[in-house]
Structures are given as structure tokens and as C-alpha cells.
Design a protein around this motif. Structure first.
Motif, mmCIF file in Angstrom:
data_model
loop_
_atom_site.group_PDB
_atom_site.id
_atom_site.type_symbol
_atom_site.label_atom_id
_atom_site.label_comp_id
_atom_site.label_asym_id
_atom_site.label_seq_id
_atom_site.Cartn_x
_atom_site.Cartn_y
_atom_site.Cartn_z
ATOM 1 N N TRP A 1 -12.478 9.603 -6.887
ATOM 2 C CA TRP A 1 -12.230 8.556 -7.879
ATOM 3 C C TRP A 1 -12.308 7.151 -7.300
ATOM 4 C CZ3 TRP A 1 -7.991 5.276 -7.640
ATOM 5 C CH2 TRP A 1 -6.953 5.653 -6.778
ATOM 6 N N ARG A 2 -11.934 6.954 -6.041
ATOM 7 C CA ARG A 2 -11.984 5.611 -5.442
ATOM 8 C C ARG A 2 -13.427 5.159 -5.215
ATOM 9 N NH1 ARG A 2 -7.322 7.729 -2.890
ATOM 10 N NH2 ARG A 2 -8.468 8.326 -1.034
ATOM 11 N N GLU A 3 -14.336 6.097 -5.127
ATOM 12 C CA GLU A 3 -15.750 5.759 -4.980
ATOM 13 C C GLU A 3 -16.457 5.722 -6.329
ATOM 14 O OE1 GLU A 3 -14.471 8.526 -3.038
ATOM 15 O OE2 GLU A 3 -13.913 7.002 -1.558
ATOM 16 N N LEU B 1 -0.118 -0.834 -4.965
ATOM 17 C CA LEU B 1 -0.747 0.421 -5.377
ATOM 18 C C LEU B 1 -2.038 0.725 -4.624
ATOM 19 C CD1 LEU B 1 -0.416 0.404 -9.281
ATOM 20 C CD2 LEU B 1 0.994 1.616 -7.610
ATOM 21 N N THR B 2 -2.670 -0.279 -4.081
ATOM 22 C CA THR B 2 -4.014 -0.081 -3.513
ATOM 23 C C THR B 2 -4.118 -0.347 -2.023
ATOM 24 O OG1 THR B 2 -4.613 -2.364 -4.067
ATOM 25 C CG2 THR B 2 -5.124 -0.655 -5.713
ATOM 26 N N ARG B 3 -3.149 -0.972 -1.415
ATOM 27 C CA ARG B 3 -3.331 -1.508 -0.068
ATOM 28 C C ARG B 3 -3.551 -0.489 1.037
ATOM 29 N NH1 ARG B 3 1.978 -4.870 0.899
ATOM 30 N NH2 ARG B 3 3.399 -3.588 -0.277
ATOM 31 N N ASP B 4 -3.214 0.748 0.843
ATOM 32 C CA ASP B 4 -3.414 1.756 1.888
ATOM 33 C C ASP B 4 -4.703 2.546 1.713
ATOM 34 O OD1 ASP B 4 -1.021 1.085 3.175
ATOM 35 O OD2 ASP B 4 0.139 2.418 1.870
ATOM 36 N N TYR B 5 -5.584 2.117 0.827
ATOM 37 C CA TYR B 5 -6.789 2.874 0.503
ATOM 38 C C TYR B 5 -8.014 1.970 0.486
ATOM 39 C CZ TYR B 5 -3.133 6.014 -1.082
ATOM 40 O OH TYR B 5 -2.007 6.795 -1.140
ATOM 41 N N SER C 1 0.147 -17.034 -5.468
ATOM 42 C CA SER C 1 0.872 -16.779 -4.214
ATOM 43 C C SER C 1 0.830 -15.299 -3.828
ATOM 44 C CB SER C 1 2.318 -17.265 -4.322
ATOM 45 O OG SER C 1 3.003 -16.576 -5.352
ATOM 46 N N ASP C 2 0.747 -14.388 -4.813
ATOM 47 C CA ASP C 2 0.610 -12.959 -4.505
ATOM 48 C C ASP C 2 -0.721 -12.686 -3.804
ATOM 49 O OD1 ASP C 2 3.055 -12.327 -5.678
ATOM 50 O OD2 ASP C 2 2.163 -11.775 -7.596
ATOM 51 N N ILE C 3 -1.773 -13.304 -4.281
ATOM 52 C CA ILE C 3 -3.094 -13.147 -3.667
ATOM 53 C C ILE C 3 -3.081 -13.720 -2.259
ATOM 54 C CG2 ILE C 3 -5.531 -13.816 -3.813
ATOM 55 C CD1 ILE C 3 -5.087 -13.869 -6.914
ATOM 56 N N ASP C 4 -2.469 -14.887 -2.106
ATOM 57 C CA ASP C 4 -2.381 -15.504 -0.785
ATOM 58 C C ASP C 4 -1.652 -14.595 0.199
ATOM 59 O OD1 ASP C 4 -3.655 -17.681 -1.952
ATOM 60 O OD2 ASP C 4 -1.805 -18.843 -2.179
ATOM 61 N N THR C 5 -0.550 -13.990 -0.241
ATOM 62 C CA THR C 5 0.210 -13.065 0.608
ATOM 63 C C THR C 5 -0.635 -11.855 0.970
ATOM 64 O OG1 THR C 5 2.331 -13.761 -0.300
ATOM 65 C CG2 THR C 5 2.257 -11.585 0.740
ATOM 66 N N ALA C 6 -1.309 -11.254 -0.014
ATOM 67 C CA ALA C 6 -2.150 -10.078 0.231
ATOM 68 C C ALA C 6 -3.256 -10.405 1.233
ATOM 69 C CB ALA C 6 -2.739 -9.568 -1.081
ATOM 70 N N ASN C 7 -3.855 -11.574 1.087
ATOM 71 C CA ASN C 7 -4.910 -11.982 2.026
ATOM 72 C C ASN C 7 -4.351 -12.225 3.422
ATOM 73 O OD1 ASN C 7 -7.011 -11.768 0.198
ATOM 74 N ND2 ASN C 7 -6.831 -13.884 -0.474
ATOM 75 N N GLN C 8 -3.205 -12.875 3.515
ATOM 76 C CA GLN C 8 -2.581 -13.117 4.818
ATOM 77 C C GLN C 8 -2.242 -11.812 5.529
ATOM 78 O OE1 GLN C 8 0.763 -15.560 3.797
ATOM 79 N NE2 GLN C 8 -0.450 -17.435 3.629
ATOM 80 N N MET C 9 -1.861 -10.794 4.753
ATOM 81 C CA MET C 9 -1.490 -9.495 5.319
ATOM 82 C C MET C 9 -2.711 -8.596 5.548
ATOM 83 S SD MET C 9 1.687 -9.912 5.747
ATOM 84 C CE MET C 9 2.167 -8.289 6.262
ATOM 85 N N GLY C 10 -3.872 -9.018 5.086
ATOM 86 C CA GLY C 10 -5.096 -8.247 5.270
ATOM 87 C C GLY C 10 -5.229 -7.051 4.345
ATOM 88 N N TYR C 11 -4.561 -7.094 3.189
ATOM 89 C CA TYR C 11 -4.605 -5.984 2.243
ATOM 90 C C TYR C 11 -5.906 -6.000 1.448
ATOM 91 C CZ TYR C 11 0.483 -5.814 2.998
ATOM 92 O OH TYR C 11 1.735 -5.751 3.544
ATOM 93 N N ASN C 12 -6.560 -4.855 1.387
ATOM 94 C CA ASN C 12 -7.760 -4.666 0.569
ATOM 95 C C ASN C 12 -8.735 -5.834 0.687
ATOM 96 O OD1 ASN C 12 -5.419 -3.235 -1.325
ATOM 97 N ND2 ASN C 12 -7.287 -2.036 -1.104
#
Length: 178
Positions: free
Chosen positions: A3-5, A19-23, A36-47
Motif C-alpha cells: 500500500w505504501r508503494e 503516522l508516517t515518520r517511520d516508513y 511550525s509542525d512542518i518546520d519541526t518535521a523537517n528539522q527532525m528529518g521526518y519523511n
């Protein structure tokens, strides 16, 4: 298994991408109300492969969507909404009325106009209803949702269910104590 593909995946209430950061995904869109949520996700290298964007799902128009997502919707690609939307409503059981929550969105107005009744003030019902409206453009939509089960059984959701389950089917689920 694939499904992820296979699907275009859109988490339209992504926050910091829990929900998605480990995949890894072939085509992932993550939208959230707060930049700010997007900024945090980018700083943490998520997805890092994802297209992340600030979007008020209950109020913004589709012209604010990234071109790839807009094309996926319009061309009928298989899309999976993978969401954990906010559950707030104007009146939670046992709480004081909170009229500032849920009743000032464009989708709330549409739901009330469509005679959806009291569930129109529920934010997660509004998320589901807007997805239902996308189904008018693209029949290949699927939803995986983390939510209270009230929309499946609650009296205030009767009109909602009558409309929603004409286009969506309940496949399976599970309950856990939160």
C-alpha cells in the motif's frame, strides 16, 4: 502489503508526521494547519521524500494543494487518506460548550446545509465529510482513520452515515482504550 508503494498517501492532519515518520512511501503528501509542525518535521528529518505543506483542510480551497496531489485527485489515481484528525466538538460530553471549536469552518457550513445535523460540529466528522466531497471527483479514495467510533453508531451521526456509507464501506477496525 504494497500500500505504501501503490497508493498516493495523504495525511491531511499530519501535525509532526507521527503516522508516517517511520516508513517510506512512493508518493506521500502531509498537510497540517501549522507551519511550525512542518518546520519541526523537517528539522527532525521526518519523511524527507514527502511533499509537506501548510493547509487548512476544513477551510482552504483546492488551488492551495500541490500540483501533484491535485493531479492525483483529478486523474483518478488511488489515494489513501491516512489520518488521525482532531476529535474536538462544540460540546464534548461532560464539558462546557465550546462554541469556538468546529462551528466556524467552511465544511461545517456545508454539512449543516446538507442536513447532517449535530455531528456537523465534530471536527473529525468534518474531515470525513470533506473526503467524501473529494469522492465526487475521484472514486478511487480510501480512508484509514484513527478516531472515536461514534460516527459508526451515534444517533447524531445517522444522517452522516446514510450519506457517507453510500460511497465508503467499513472494512475492518479495532478498538483500544485510550
Amino acid at each position: 502489503e504494497d500500500w505504501r508503494e501503490r497508493f498516493v498517501v495523504w495525511d491531511n492532519s499530519a501535525g509532526t508526521l507521527n503516522l508516517t515518520r517511520d516508513y517510506k512511501f512512493n508518493e506521500l503528501y502531509c498537510s497540517t494547519l501549522e507551519q511550525s509542525d512542518i518546520d519541526t518535521a523537517n528539522q527532525m528529518g521526518y519523511n524527507m521524500e514527502a511533499t509537506k505543506f501548510q493547509f487548512d483542510f476544513l477551510n482552504d480551497s483546492d488551488d492551495k494543494l500541490p500540483e501533484g496531489l491535485r493531479n492525483a485527485i483529478e486523474s483518478g489515481k488511488e489515494i489513501l487518506f491516512l489520518i488521525n484528525p482532531p476529535y474536538a466538538t462544540t460540546c464534548n460530553f461532560g464539558d462546557k460548550n465550546k462554541p469556538e471549536i468546529g462551528n466556524d469552518t467552511i465544511i461545517n457550513s456545508i454539512m449543516k446545509n446538507d442536513n447532517m445535523g449535530r455531528c456537523s460540529d465534530s471536527l473529525y466528522a468534518q474531515f470525513l465529510y470533506k473526503i467524501l466531497k473529494y469522492k465526487e471527483l475521484n472514486k478511487n479514495l480510501n480512508i484509514t482513520i484513527f478516531s472515536p467510533p461514534l460516527f459508526l453508531t451515534g444517533e447524531s451521526f445517522k444522517n452522516f452515515r446514510d450519506v457517507f456509507f453510500k460511497d465508503f464501506n467499513y472494512k475492518k477496525g479495532f478498538l483500544f482504550e485510550a
